[in-house]
Design an enzyme around this catalytic site. Structure first.
Site, PDB file in Angstrom:
ATOM      1  N   SER A 127      28.831  12.718  47.731  1.00 49.08           N
ATOM      2  CA  SER A 127      29.101  13.931  48.501  1.00 49.08           C
ATOM      3  C   SER A 127      29.490  13.593  49.926  1.00 49.08           C
ATOM      4  O   SER A 127      28.971  12.639  50.514  1.00 49.08           O
ATOM      5  CB  SER A 127      27.853  14.821  48.517  1.00 49.08           C
ATOM      6  N   TYR A 160      19.368  17.102  50.019  1.00 47.78           N
ATOM      7  CA  TYR A 160      20.476  16.867  49.080  1.00 47.78           C
ATOM      8  C   TYR A 160      21.353  15.721  49.570  1.00 47.78           C
ATOM      9  O   TYR A 160      21.641  14.764  48.840  1.00 47.78           O
ATOM     10  CB  TYR A 160      21.314  18.138  48.921  1.00 47.78           C
ATOM     11  N   LYS A 216      27.007  29.919  40.021  1.00 50.24           N
ATOM     12  CA  LYS A 216      26.357  29.242  41.131  1.00 50.24           C
ATOM     13  C   LYS A 216      25.783  30.197  42.180  1.00 50.24           C
ATOM     14  O   LYS A 216      25.094  29.768  43.101  1.00 50.24           O
ATOM     15  CB  LYS A 216      27.343  28.267  41.800  1.00 50.24           C
TER      16      LYS A 216
END
Length: 321
Positions: free
Chosen positions: A114, A141, A177
């Protein structure tokens, strides 16, 4: 056989569709379907079976000789989730186990990292391995993704596997989502319901409201890059995956209104306090390594990508790939 983890999710399901289009139907899909309607993402696609992530990990040593490649897209992706231990277990250690088994069995391994690993961007957005240990990710994250990148570099795995640092991905099949769906999806719904789009105000003097910039990439372009690395096993390492061109949220809103044939109506609202300190004001993929690896296709512009998403899917009765 090709394994796709996170296969029922947004990116995973589009990758499955792209693999089918390229002639790959012997696919093992790894995911949980839950109750958010993710099963709809897997309709009208060809694959061998769907298996739970833990069950797959347990079965992997026995079926490894059947597997040609693993495309590992499964993860906890909620960037505001506070449980760092859950992130560590799911995003770092699970990836570590898959990578080790793949390396031991000569299985092509491609995993999703990411762009959040870059933190506030103070060190730029170069995917040079030497910079990675110095990055300071801003949330659990991002930390979990950074930790595996650093681990892969430290152990020398990047000579044999591929990591892709996704920037801001948007496109069809993200409907389950909810609040974690792309800005495009939320903005489109706002226009349909209220006629206007809400964007965050700037809380930095050097940025006007809505002038915060992101590297927005359509999921179709992302899928093409994954297929490229499946077809070119000699190309390995950690690579940025964006368009290489940052665009403002004002540009994004204008593209949405343009696609819908409407005049822009934008309202600026305060950035929520719980994300304000971790909010990135600029991201832009440095594509030097990706181009050097041989990927030479052009990416969709923001306007092209937004129009493809809206007119190709969102305005349809059946918006799924």
């Amino acid at each position: 056989m090709i394994v796709v983890t996170g296969a029922a999710g947004f990116i995973g399901s589009v990758v499955v569709s792209a693999l089918n289009a390229a002639g790959h139907e012997d696919l093992l899909l790894v995911d949980t379907l839950g109750s958010e309607g993710k099963f709809k993402n897997l309709r009208a696609k060809a694959y061998r079976d769907i298996i739970d992530p833990i069950a797959f990990l347990e079965a992997l040593p026995e079926i490894a000789e059947e597997i040609d490649a693993i495309v590992h897209l499964g993860a906890i992706t909620d960037t505001s989730a506070p449980d760092a231990d859950a992130m560590l277990d799911s995003n770092t250690h699970y990836t570590q186990l898959l990578a080790q088994i793949a390396l031991e069995n000569d299985i092509r391994f491609i995993y999703a990292s990411s762009a959040s690993v870059y933190g506030d961007g103070a060190l730029g957005f170069s995917d040079d391995d030497a910079l990675t240990p110095s990055f300071k990710p801003l949330n659990p994250y991002a930390f979990s993704k950074w930790l595996f990148d650093a681990m892969a570099i430290r152990h020398g795995w990047t000579d044999k596997i591929v990591g892709l640092r996704f920037f801001n991905v948007f496109g069809p099949n993200e409907y389950h989502k909810a609040r974690m769906a792309s800005v495009i999806w939320h903005a489109y719904r706002q226009v349909q319901e209220t006629g206007k789009i809400k964007l965050f105000q700037s809380h930095k003097a050097e940025y006007a409201d809505g002038a915060q910039e992101r590297d927005f990439i359509h999921v179709d372009d992302l899928s093409k890059v994954i297929l490229f690395f499946l077809e070119h096993p000699e190309a390995n390492g950690i690579f940025n995956l964006g368009t290489g061109k940052a665009r403002s949220f004002n540009d994004l809103a204008a593209a949405i209104f343009q696609s819908l044939g409407k005049e822009p109506q934008i309202e600026y609202i305060p950035t929520p306090e719980n994300i304000r300190n971790a909010y990135q004001y600029f991201t832009e993929a440095d594509l030097t390594k990706l181009r050097a690896a041989g990927y030479d296709e052009e990416f969709l512009s923001l306007e092209e990508g937004v129009d493809r998403y809206i007119q190709g899917y969102l305005v349809k009765d059946d918006p799924y790939v």
